[in-house]
Design an enzyme around this catalytic site. Sequence first.
Site: not given
Length: 241
Positions: A114, A217, A219
């Site tokens: 990001c 994202h 994660e």
Amino acid sequence: MSANIGISASILTDRDGMFPGYKRCYVNQDYIEAVVKQGGIPLVLPITDDSDIIEKQIDMLDGLILSGGHDVSPALYHEDPLEKLGETLIERDQFDFQLIKAAIKKNIPILGICRGAQILNVYFGGTLYQDTSYRELNTIRHWQSYNPTEKTHQITIQSDTRLEKIFNETSLYVNSFHHQLIHELASNFKVNAYTNDRSIEGFESKGHQYIVGIQWHPEMLWRESSMDVLFKDFINQTESM
Ligand SMILES: [Mn+2]
């Protein structure tokens, strides 16, 4: 061998708590979990302006993750701030620039997520749209503003890219929490994923060093298996060096 994976931190300023104005070093826990899940050792990298310390931070690492967060200061790509620019933090930009510089010098893999992808592009001479609405073409919603694990838009993975090898798919659905976009991509990168509005959702180095930047994202999706291959590839790469 276990890989030491640095995760760039941010600063959170206390607004309504016990100490208004007080600063705290932080990263979202999901980055840590994603690294641990693939056998890496996560190390949080606190912001400092001391370049000797930054070099020593990088010396301890086998790989660098540039985390998400603040907008990149537009002065770094020679633009004035526009109305829809979000919160910026110049200390963080300067820290990330020095991390990138030292990580390139040491030739360790870099994964930008990001904002992390955006600052990589700016470091290498690219530019950003300060908000999706400043893009000339119709642009889909990239700021889903709810459930971090919900995958709201599609990406098309480009052939002959590392990303294609990683996922072994031509398209995926991903989450999306960015209101800025890559505008001009730095010349040492190639696009590895577009969204259906032809926004650049990911890029990677054309050269030898492992540098991958993505807008979504992964994660936040660590609890499921869909992004395991991405973190696995990054950590395997650090261990093969
Ligand atoms: Mn997106």
